[in-house]
Motif scaffolding. Structure first.
Motif, PDB file in Angstrom:
ATOM      1  N   ARG A 291       0.857  -1.183   0.000  1.00 49.03           N
ATOM      2  CA  ARG A 291       0.000   0.000   0.000  1.00 49.03           C
ATOM      3  C   ARG A 291       0.898   1.238   0.000  1.00 49.03           C
ATOM      4  N   GLU A 292       0.554   2.205  -0.847  1.00 46.71           N
ATOM      5  CA  GLU A 292       1.381   3.406  -0.973  1.00 46.71           C
ATOM      6  C   GLU A 292       0.562   4.666  -0.814  1.00 46.71           C
ATOM      7  N   PHE A 293       1.243   5.681  -0.353  1.00 43.19           N
ATOM      8  CA  PHE A 293       0.636   6.995  -0.125  1.00 43.19           C
ATOM      9  C   PHE A 293       0.293   7.665  -1.455  1.00 43.19           C
ATOM     10  N   VAL A 294      -0.858   8.343  -1.484  1.00 42.18           N
ATOM     11  CA  VAL A 294      -1.269   9.107  -2.660  1.00 42.18           C
ATOM     12  C   VAL A 294      -1.366  10.605  -2.327  1.00 42.18           C
TER      13      VAL A 294
ATOM     14  N   TYR B 131      -0.734  17.517   0.577  1.00 40.09           N
ATOM     15  CA  TYR B 131       0.561  16.885   0.308  1.00 40.09           C
ATOM     16  C   TYR B 131       0.316  15.735  -0.641  1.00 40.09           C
ATOM     17  N   TYR B 132       1.159  15.614  -1.679  1.00 39.91           N
ATOM     18  CA  TYR B 132       0.938  14.612  -2.711  1.00 39.91           C
ATOM     19  C   TYR B 132       2.187  13.776  -2.960  1.00 39.91           C
ATOM     20  N   ALA B 133       1.956  12.543  -3.352  1.00 39.42           N
ATOM     21  CA  ALA B 133       3.051  11.723  -3.860  1.00 39.42           C
ATOM     22  C   ALA B 133       3.504  12.310  -5.191  1.00 39.42           C
ATOM     23  N   ASP B 134       4.780  12.185  -5.485  1.00 36.10           N
ATOM     24  CA  ASP B 134       5.309  12.740  -6.732  1.00 36.10           C
ATOM     25  C   ASP B 134       4.607  12.146  -7.950  1.00 36.10           C
ATOM     26  N   SER B 135       4.191  10.902  -7.851  1.00 31.65           N
ATOM     27  CA  SER B 135       3.602  10.211  -8.997  1.00 31.65           C
ATOM     28  C   SER B 135       2.235  10.768  -9.393  1.00 31.65           C
TER      29      SER B 135
ATOM     30  N   THR C 231       0.707  13.977   6.388  1.00 32.03           N
ATOM     31  CA  THR C 231       1.792  13.013   6.439  1.00 32.03           C
ATOM     32  C   THR C 231       1.564  11.873   5.474  1.00 32.03           C
ATOM     33  N   HIS C 232       2.654  11.327   4.946  1.00 33.89           N
ATOM     34  CA  HIS C 232       2.584  10.155   4.096  1.00 33.89           C
ATOM     35  C   HIS C 232       2.781   8.883   4.909  1.00 33.89           C
TER      36      HIS C 232
END
Length: 124
Positions: free
Chosen positions: A45-48, A59-63, A105-106
């Motif tokens: 699972r990854e942060f979005v 705050y956003y993931a670079d992707s 926070t991520h």
């Protein structure tokens, strides 16, 4: 505890858009920082994206930066994820999460309430 229910997932072609919603109930929604995470098959699972309790900090993931927008409406106890210019690599189950986070926070460990997830599939 906060109960979270996601909706809005589905099948879309590459380049298309979807808007996810996460409805909260239970304890006071407005005191929680909120986040969106995703999990593709066979991956962690990854942060979005994340948004502060007031909605003033995001705050956003670079992707996804520049393509996705997180927002919240505390009067409706709902957080949204607007997803534009979708790519096949965005395909995943998307989860809404809430936690006693002061800002954004991520860190997945900071979120202690999770929804059941909604499937997003982007075809090429």
């Amino acid at each position: 505890q906060v109960q979270l229910v996601e909706s809005g997932g589905g099948l879309v072609q590459a380049g298309g858009s979807l808007r996810l919603s996460c409805a909260a109930s239970g304890r006071t929604f407005s005191v929680y920082g909120m986040g969106w995470f995703r999990q593709a098959p066979g991956k962690e699972r990854e942060f979005v994206a994340a948004i502060s309790w007031s909605g003033t900090s995001t705050y956003y993931a670079d992707s996804v930066k520049g393509r996705f927008t997180i927002s919240r409406d505390n009067a409706k106890n709902t957080v949204y994820l607007q997803m534009n210019s979708l790519k096949p690599e965005d395909t995943a189950v998307y989860y809404c999460a809430a936690g006693p986070v002061f800002g954004t926070t991520h860190d997945i460990k900071q979120y202690d309430n999770w929804g059941q997830g909604t499937q997003v599939t982007v075809s090429s």
